[in-house]
Design a protein around this motif. Structure first.
Motif, PDB file in Angstrom:
ATOM      1  N   ASP A  39       0.916  -1.504   0.080  1.00 58.87           N
ATOM      2  CA  ASP A  39      -0.047  -0.099  -0.065  1.00 58.87           C
ATOM      3  C   ASP A  39       0.888   1.238  -0.041  1.00 58.87           C
ATOM      4  OD1 ASP A  39      -2.224  -1.499  -0.003  1.00 58.87           O
ATOM      5  OD2 ASP A  39      -2.768  -1.296   2.164  1.00 58.87           O
ATOM      6  N   CYS A  40       2.027   1.265   0.653  1.00 58.84           N
ATOM      7  CA  CYS A  40       2.677   2.378   0.656  1.00 58.84           C
ATOM      8  C   CYS A  40       4.147   2.421   0.233  1.00 58.84           C
ATOM      9  CB  CYS A  40       2.864   2.836   2.091  1.00 58.84           C
ATOM     10  SG  CYS A  40       3.941   1.625   3.113  1.00 58.84           S
ATOM     11  N   ASP A  41       4.469   1.250  -0.378  1.00 52.76           N
ATOM     12  CA  ASP A  41       5.910   1.158  -1.096  1.00 52.76           C
ATOM     13  C   ASP A  41       6.802   1.301  -0.612  1.00 52.76           C
ATOM     14  OD1 ASP A  41       4.487   0.021  -3.430  1.00 52.76           O
ATOM     15  OD2 ASP A  41       4.174   2.143  -4.108  1.00 52.76           O
ATOM     16  N   GLY A  42       7.072   1.172   1.105  1.00 49.19           N
ATOM     17  CA  GLY A  42       8.031   1.395   1.730  1.00 49.19           C
ATOM     18  C   GLY A  42       8.202   2.710   2.343  1.00 49.19           C
ATOM     19  N   PHE A  43       7.089   3.757   2.076  1.00 49.85           N
ATOM     20  CA  PHE A  43       7.106   4.984   2.591  1.00 49.85           C
ATOM     21  C   PHE A  43       5.939   5.101   3.578  1.00 49.85           C
ATOM     22  CE2 PHE A  43       9.177   5.304  -1.207  1.00 49.85           C
ATOM     23  CZ  PHE A  43      10.623   6.085  -1.137  1.00 49.85           C
ATOM     24  N   PRO A  44       6.099   4.538   4.931  1.00 44.68           N
ATOM     25  CA  PRO A  44       5.022   4.695   5.731  1.00 44.68           C
ATOM     26  C   PRO A  44       4.333   5.788   6.367  1.00 44.68           C
ATOM     27  CG  PRO A  44       6.952   3.881   6.648  1.00 44.68           C
ATOM     28  CD  PRO A  44       7.321   4.276   5.302  1.00 44.68           C
ATOM     29  N   VAL A  45       5.061   6.802   6.370  1.00 45.77           N
ATOM     30  CA  VAL A  45       4.889   7.951   7.236  1.00 45.77           C
ATOM     31  C   VAL A  45       5.151   9.304   6.138  1.00 45.77           C
ATOM     32  CG1 VAL A  45       5.119   9.629   9.219  1.00 45.77           C
ATOM     33  CG2 VAL A  45       5.536   7.031   9.296  1.00 45.77           C
ATOM     34  N   VAL A  46       4.234  10.193   5.966  1.00 47.85           N
ATOM     35  CA  VAL A  46       4.179  11.095   4.826  1.00 47.85           C
ATOM     36  C   VAL A  46       3.890  12.342   5.717  1.00 47.85           C
ATOM     37  CG1 VAL A  46       4.019   9.861   2.771  1.00 47.85           C
ATOM     38  CG2 VAL A  46       2.045  10.750   4.137  1.00 47.85           C
ATOM     39  N   ALA A  47       4.265  13.593   5.337  1.00 48.60           N
ATOM     40  CA  ALA A  47       3.845  15.156   5.784  1.00 48.60           C
ATOM     41  C   ALA A  47       2.955  15.650   4.815  1.00 48.60           C
ATOM     42  CB  ALA A  47       5.266  15.621   6.108  1.00 48.60           C
ATOM     43  N   VAL A  48       2.088  16.114   5.088  1.00 50.86           N
ATOM     44  CA  VAL A  48       0.986  16.743   4.055  1.00 50.86           C
ATOM     45  C   VAL A  48       0.923  18.200   4.613  1.00 50.86           C
ATOM     46  CG1 VAL A  48      -1.315  16.675   3.224  1.00 50.86           C
ATOM     47  CG2 VAL A  48      -0.148  14.769   3.812  1.00 50.86           C
ATOM     48  N   THR A  49       1.164  19.047   3.549  1.00 49.84           N
ATOM     49  CA  THR A  49       0.984  20.442   3.912  1.00 49.84           C
ATOM     50  C   THR A  49      -0.596  20.595   3.914  1.00 49.84           C
ATOM     51  OG1 THR A  49       1.212  21.268   1.579  1.00 49.84           O
ATOM     52  CG2 THR A  49       3.071  21.146   2.897  1.00 49.84           C
ATOM     53  N   THR A  50      -0.887  21.525   4.745  1.00 53.27           N
ATOM     54  CA  THR A  50      -2.100  22.044   4.929  1.00 53.27           C
ATOM     55  C   THR A  50      -2.500  23.585   4.075  1.00 53.27           C
ATOM     56  OG1 THR A  50      -1.662  23.346   7.068  1.00 53.27           O
ATOM     57  CG2 THR A  50      -2.405  21.191   7.280  1.00 53.27           C
ATOM     58  N   GLY A  51      -1.456  24.131   3.660  1.00 49.26           N
ATOM     59  CA  GLY A  51      -1.785  25.381   2.991  1.00 49.26           C
ATOM     60  C   GLY A  51      -1.650  26.582   4.012  1.00 49.26           C
ATOM     61  N   ASN A  99       2.705  29.463   9.254  1.00 50.88           N
ATOM     62  CA  ASN A  99       2.837  29.851  10.899  1.00 50.88           C
ATOM     63  C   ASN A  99       3.448  31.108  10.802  1.00 50.88           C
ATOM     64  OD1 ASN A  99       2.165  27.112  11.840  1.00 50.88           O
ATOM     65  ND2 ASN A  99       4.259  26.424  11.324  1.00 50.88           N
ATOM     66  N   ARG A 100       3.708  31.849  11.728  1.00 53.33           N
ATOM     67  CA  ARG A 100       4.122  32.934  11.932  1.00 53.33           C
ATOM     68  C   ARG A 100       5.355  33.210  11.493  1.00 53.33           C
ATOM     69  NH1 ARG A 100       1.622  35.547  17.461  1.00 53.33           N
ATOM     70  NH2 ARG A 100      -0.514  35.306  16.902  1.00 53.33           N
ATOM     71  N   ASP A 101       6.370  32.282  11.681  1.00 53.95           N
ATOM     72  CA  ASP A 101       7.683  32.374  11.070  1.00 53.95           C
ATOM     73  C   ASP A 101       7.693  31.955   9.701  1.00 53.95           C
ATOM     74  OD1 ASP A 101       7.082  29.801  11.149  1.00 53.95           O
ATOM     75  OD2 ASP A 101       8.813  29.234  12.300  1.00 53.95           O
ATOM     76  N   GLY A 102       6.554  31.900   9.026  1.00 54.20           N
ATOM     77  CA  GLY A 102       6.643  31.577   7.422  1.00 54.20           C
ATOM     78  C   GLY A 102       6.585  30.155   7.085  1.00 54.20           C
ATOM     79  N   SER A 103       7.004  29.270   7.859  1.00 58.12           N
ATOM     80  CA  SER A 103       6.800  27.850   7.649  1.00 58.12           C
ATOM     81  C   SER A 103       5.531  27.342   7.452  1.00 58.12           C
ATOM     82  CB  SER A 103       7.503  26.920   8.605  1.00 58.12           C
ATOM     83  OG  SER A 103       6.920  27.303   9.873  1.00 58.12           O
ATOM     84  N   ARG A 104       5.195  26.134   6.878  1.00 55.71           N
ATOM     85  CA  ARG A 104       3.977  25.637   6.556  1.00 55.71           C
ATOM     86  C   ARG A 104       3.535  24.690   7.779  1.00 55.71           C
ATOM     87  NH1 ARG A 104       1.530  26.782   1.554  1.00 55.71           N
ATOM     88  NH2 ARG A 104       2.814  27.913   0.149  1.00 55.71           N
ATOM     89  N   GLN A 105       2.211  24.631   8.135  1.00 56.52           N
ATOM     90  CA  GLN A 105       1.655  23.692   8.901  1.00 56.52           C
ATOM     91  C   GLN A 105       1.694  22.170   8.272  1.00 56.52           C
ATOM     92  OE1 GLN A 105      -1.960  25.102  10.811  1.00 56.52           O
ATOM     93  NE2 GLN A 105      -0.904  26.185  12.022  1.00 56.52           N
ATOM     94  N   THR A 106       1.958  21.052   9.009  1.00 61.34           N
ATOM     95  CA  THR A 106       1.869  19.822   8.114  1.00 61.34           C
ATOM     96  C   THR A 106       1.235  18.893   9.317  1.00 61.34           C
ATOM     97  OG1 THR A 106       4.127  19.248   9.177  1.00 61.34           O
ATOM     98  CG2 THR A 106       3.996  20.331   6.776  1.00 61.34           C
ATOM     99  N   LEU A 107       0.629  17.966   8.579  1.00 64.34           N
ATOM    100  CA  LEU A 107       0.021  16.821   9.287  1.00 64.34           C
ATOM    101  C   LEU A 107       0.640  15.681   8.894  1.00 64.34           C
ATOM    102  CD1 LEU A 107      -3.822  17.562   8.274  1.00 64.34           C
ATOM    103  CD2 LEU A 107      -2.281  18.111  10.528  1.00 64.34           C
ATOM    104  N   THR A 108       1.107  14.593   9.735  1.00 61.03           N
ATOM    105  CA  THR A 108       1.689  13.582   9.413  1.00 61.03           C
ATOM    106  C   THR A 108       0.774  12.292   9.414  1.00 61.03           C
ATOM    107  OG1 THR A 108       2.127  12.953  11.774  1.00 61.03           O
ATOM    108  CG2 THR A 108       3.826  13.921  10.481  1.00 61.03           C
ATOM    109  N   ALA A 109       0.879  11.499   8.330  1.00 56.24           N
ATOM    110  CA  ALA A 109      -0.168  10.355   7.996  1.00 56.24           C
ATOM    111  C   ALA A 109       0.640   8.993   7.996  1.00 56.24           C
ATOM    112  CB  ALA A 109      -1.018  10.596   6.886  1.00 56.24           C
TER     113      ALA A 109
END
Length: 60
Positions: A14-26, A29-39
Motif C-alpha cells: 500500500d505504501c511501497d516502503g514510505f509509511p509516514v508522510v507529511a502533508v501540508t495544509t496550506g 505559521n508566523r515564522d513563514g513555515s507551513r503547517q503539516t499533518l503526518t499520516a
C-alpha cells in the motif's frame, strides 16, 4: 562455506516502503513555515513492511 542471508522483509504494497508522510495544509505559521499533518500507513502501521504470510496465519 556459504553464509546464510536473513530473509528480507516484505515491503508494504500500500505504501511501497514510505509509511509516514507529511502533508501540508496550506496554512503558514508566523515564522513563514507551513503547517503539516503526518499520516501513517494503516496497513503496516507505519513500519514500511508487512509480516510474512506464515506469521500472520499463526494461531486460531
Amino acid at each position: 562455506m556459504a553464509q546464510s542471508t536473513p530473509a528480507r522483509a516484505r515491503i508494504c504494497s500500500d505504501c511501497d516502503g514510505f509509511p509516514v508522510v507529511a502533508v501540508t495544509t496550506g496554512v503558514r505559521n508566523r515564522d513563514g513555515s507551513r503547517q503539516t499533518l503526518t499520516a501513517s500507513c494503516r496497513t503496516c502501521n507505519g513500519h514500511g513492511h508487512t509480516a510474512p504470510a506464515a506469521l500472520a496465519r499463526a494461531g486460531r
